[in-house]
Write a protein that holds these residues in place. Structure first.
Motif, PDB file in Angstrom:
ATOM      1  N   HIS A 169     -15.260  -4.822 -10.743  1.00 41.97           N
ATOM      2  CA  HIS A 169     -14.089  -4.740  -9.874  1.00 41.97           C
ATOM      3  C   HIS A 169     -13.016  -3.759 -10.320  1.00 41.97           C
ATOM      4  O   HIS A 169     -12.037  -3.557  -9.589  1.00 41.97           O
ATOM      5  CB  HIS A 169     -13.447  -6.127  -9.748  1.00 41.97           C
ATOM      6  CG  HIS A 169     -12.757  -6.598 -11.007  1.00 41.97           C
ATOM      7  ND1 HIS A 169     -11.477  -6.214 -11.337  1.00 41.97           N
ATOM      8  CD2 HIS A 169     -13.164  -7.416 -12.005  1.00 41.97           C
ATOM      9  CE1 HIS A 169     -11.121  -6.771 -12.483  1.00 41.97           C
ATOM     10  NE2 HIS A 169     -12.135  -7.498 -12.923  1.00 41.97           N
ATOM     11  N   HIS A 170     -13.106  -3.141 -11.466  1.00 41.08           N
ATOM     12  CA  HIS A 170     -12.026  -2.287 -11.964  1.00 41.08           C
ATOM     13  C   HIS A 170     -11.717  -1.142 -10.993  1.00 41.08           C
ATOM     14  O   HIS A 170     -12.615  -0.626 -10.330  1.00 41.08           O
ATOM     15  CB  HIS A 170     -12.380  -1.735 -13.343  1.00 41.08           C
ATOM     16  CG  HIS A 170     -12.291  -2.772 -14.425  1.00 41.08           C
ATOM     17  ND1 HIS A 170     -12.850  -2.609 -15.669  1.00 41.08           N
ATOM     18  CD2 HIS A 170     -11.697  -3.995 -14.449  1.00 41.08           C
ATOM     19  CE1 HIS A 170     -12.609  -3.680 -16.404  1.00 41.08           C
ATOM     20  NE2 HIS A 170     -11.913  -4.532 -15.688  1.00 41.08           N
ATOM     21  N   PRO A 171     -10.444  -0.728 -10.916  1.00 40.80           N
ATOM     22  CA  PRO A 171     -10.033   0.234  -9.881  1.00 40.80           C
ATOM     23  C   PRO A 171     -10.667   1.613  -9.988  1.00 40.80           C
ATOM     24  O   PRO A 171     -10.708   2.335  -8.997  1.00 40.80           O
ATOM     25  CB  PRO A 171      -8.509   0.310 -10.034  1.00 40.80           C
ATOM     26  CG  PRO A 171      -8.200  -0.252 -11.386  1.00 40.80           C
ATOM     27  CD  PRO A 171      -9.276  -1.256 -11.660  1.00 40.80           C
ATOM     28  N   ASP A 172     -11.155   2.003 -11.162  1.00 40.34           N
ATOM     29  CA  ASP A 172     -11.839   3.298 -11.237  1.00 40.34           C
ATOM     30  C   ASP A 172     -13.270   3.213 -10.712  1.00 40.34           C
ATOM     31  O   ASP A 172     -13.971   4.244 -10.631  1.00 40.34           O
ATOM     32  CB  ASP A 172     -11.817   3.858 -12.662  1.00 40.34           C
ATOM     33  CG  ASP A 172     -12.432   2.930 -13.687  1.00 40.34           C
ATOM     34  OD1 ASP A 172     -12.233   1.704 -13.572  1.00 40.34           O
ATOM     35  OD2 ASP A 172     -13.101   3.412 -14.624  1.00 40.34           O
ATOM     36  N   HIS A 173     -13.708   2.022 -10.312  1.00 37.41           N
ATOM     37  CA  HIS A 173     -15.036   1.831  -9.731  1.00 37.41           C
ATOM     38  C   HIS A 173     -14.946   1.348  -8.279  1.00 37.41           C
ATOM     39  O   HIS A 173     -15.704   1.804  -7.427  1.00 37.41           O
ATOM     40  CB  HIS A 173     -15.828   0.829 -10.566  1.00 37.41           C
ATOM     41  CG  HIS A 173     -16.082   1.301 -11.956  1.00 37.41           C
ATOM     42  ND1 HIS A 173     -17.299   1.804 -12.375  1.00 37.41           N
ATOM     43  CD2 HIS A 173     -15.261   1.382 -13.032  1.00 37.41           C
ATOM     44  CE1 HIS A 173     -17.205   2.172 -13.646  1.00 37.41           C
ATOM     45  NE2 HIS A 173     -15.977   1.923 -14.067  1.00 37.41           N
ATOM     46  N   HIS A 174     -14.015   0.454  -8.028  1.00 37.56           N
ATOM     47  CA  HIS A 174     -13.900  -0.192  -6.712  1.00 37.56           C
ATOM     48  C   HIS A 174     -12.771   0.392  -5.865  1.00 37.56           C
ATOM     49  O   HIS A 174     -12.635   0.072  -4.690  1.00 37.56           O
ATOM     50  CB  HIS A 174     -13.680  -1.697  -6.933  1.00 37.56           C
ATOM     51  CG  HIS A 174     -13.621  -2.530  -5.700  1.00 37.56           C
ATOM     52  ND1 HIS A 174     -14.497  -2.361  -4.646  1.00 37.56           N
ATOM     53  CD2 HIS A 174     -12.787  -3.551  -5.351  1.00 37.56           C
ATOM     54  CE1 HIS A 174     -14.210  -3.256  -3.704  1.00 37.56           C
ATOM     55  NE2 HIS A 174     -13.177  -3.968  -4.099  1.00 37.56           N
ATOM     56  N   GLY A 175     -11.963   1.281  -6.448  1.00 32.47           N
ATOM     57  CA  GLY A 175     -10.716   1.695  -5.805  1.00 32.47           C
ATOM     58  C   GLY A 175     -10.858   2.286  -4.420  1.00 32.47           C
ATOM     59  O   GLY A 175     -10.070   1.990  -3.520  1.00 32.47           O
ATOM     60  N   LEU A 176     -11.855   3.147  -4.207  1.00 31.93           N
ATOM     61  CA  LEU A 176     -12.001   3.843  -2.926  1.00 31.93           C
ATOM     62  C   LEU A 176     -12.950   3.133  -1.963  1.00 31.93           C
ATOM     63  O   LEU A 176     -13.242   3.655  -0.881  1.00 31.93           O
ATOM     64  CB  LEU A 176     -12.490   5.274  -3.155  1.00 31.93           C
ATOM     65  CG  LEU A 176     -11.447   6.252  -3.705  1.00 31.93           C
ATOM     66  CD1 LEU A 176     -12.097   7.582  -4.079  1.00 31.93           C
ATOM     67  CD2 LEU A 176     -10.326   6.476  -2.688  1.00 31.93           C
ATOM     68  N   SER A 177     -13.407   1.934  -2.320  1.00 24.21           N
ATOM     69  CA  SER A 177     -14.372   1.237  -1.475  1.00 24.21           C
ATOM     70  C   SER A 177     -13.832   0.981  -0.075  1.00 24.21           C
ATOM     71  O   SER A 177     -14.545   1.154   0.925  1.00 24.21           O
ATOM     72  CB  SER A 177     -14.777  -0.089  -2.119  1.00 24.21           C
ATOM     73  OG  SER A 177     -15.388   0.117  -3.365  1.00 24.21           O
TER      74      SER A 177
END
Length: 341
Positions: free
Chosen positions: A75-83
């Motif tokens: 869930h970290h924002p550098d992985h999930h941010g642009l979902s």
């Protein structure tokens, strides 16, 4: 220019930048399926990151509107941010492990002020000095990164194949970095015929040169005492047994010989645990232990936010030492101190 690379066998990667972060970028993978391309992770929610992602998809011969699905390693924002932005542009589904979906739900419903208060209390309990904690209590309303994450609409079930027509991608639950981190095992012959069993999208679990941050599973409503470092070490063993021909991580670069890298990380953490145990000849708070641990720079030079991360990592190691019977808390200490057994 977007940095896109073809890994063969219908797999490409795009270097999506992370603003003001030494890691530099997240490797977002584009996997071809019979129903259209699927992304593994999406990158940080930032205009430059979005432009890089969309330009990279163009370089890969597709576009954001054609994305069929999004598989999130954690869930970290550098992985999930642009979902959310990708789903809005394409109608793609978003899949994530249930444990991290719970984190996303909690994040979406938690006001930043509540989170800052919780962090202040945690740092106080860890022995942080008042001058470090005070800014968390006195800061006014602010927008924190990652506090409006997209809510996934599919759940990744460990051990099962994901619904990617024409591909065999199996979810491997690898908690430690987050409670719901998953690696994704592409159970197909390596396009270059490298020896081993398929390819592994490893997220942040297994990286070629660095160990991922292992802190605490932050949940203000959870009274259980998790052991993230223990989870991480167990998960490493699970990944080594897969014996993938190649590892495709979310940072740095692709590499081979996963079992050797796993052994390096296991040895690293055992060396660190032994070193911390030797520091606990006198009782120390988690903050005091963090001050004495080895970091990539002297403690006075570590930025404010990074000190919070360092203390969480110290606490994770303390929990592992306690669980292994190598340290214990000192009864009646406030803030709590720990001593070697």
């Amino acid at each position: 220019m977007a940095q896109a690379r073809d890994h063969g066998g219908g797999v490409r990667s795009i270097e999506v930048p992370i603003p003001d972060n030494p890691l530099g970028h997240t490797l977002v993978y584009v996997v071809d399926t019979d129903r259209g391309p699927v992304l593994i992770d999406t990158g940080w929610d930032d205009p430059r990151s979005w432009t890089t992602l969309t330009d990279g998809l163009t370089a890969c011969g597709t576009s954001v509107s054609e994305i069929h699905g999004i598989v999130i390693t954690h869930h970290h924002p550098d992985h999930h941010g642009l979902s959310g932005a990708v789903r809005e542009a394409s109608g793609a589904w978003i899949a994530m492990h249930a444990a991290d979906i719970s984190v996303v739900r909690r994040t979406r419903s938690t006001r930043p002020e509540t989170w800052l208060g919780y962090m202040a209390a945690k740092l106080t309990a860890a022995g942080a000095p008042e001058e470090h904690v005070a800014p968390l209590r006195t800061s006014g309303p602010r927008r924190l990164p990652g506090f409006s994450p997209a809510l996934p609409d599919r759940e990744i079930v460990p051990g099962e194949l994901l619904d990617l027509p024409g591909r065999r991608l199996r979810a491997i639950w690898t908690p430690g970095h987050t409670p719901g981190h998953v690696c994704l095992h592409l159970e197909e012959a390596h396009p270059s015929q490298l020896p081993g069993h398929g390819r592994l999208f490893s997220g942040d679990h297994l990286l070629p040169e660095i160990s991922p941050h292992i802190g605490l599973y932050e949940d203000p409503d959870d009274v259980t005492t998790a052991d993230p470092l223990g989870d991480f070490l167990d998960s490493l063993e699970r990944v080594a047994r897969l014996g993938p021909a190649e590892v495709l991580p979310a940072h740095q670069y692709a590499f081979t010989d996963a079992p050797s890298r796993v052994r390096e990380l296991l040895d690293h953490h055992e060396h660190r645990l032994t070193g911390l145990q030797s520091l606990l000849t006198t009782p120390l708070t988690p903050w005091q232990l963090a001050e004495r641990m080895e970091w990539n720079r002297p403690w006075p030079d570590i930025p404010y936010s990074s000190r919070n991360i360092a203390v969480a990592e110290a606490e994770a190691h303390l929990r592992r030492l306690v669980k292994e019977g190598r340290a214990e808390s000192v009864p009646g200490s406030d803030p709590v101190t720990y001593v070697a057994v």
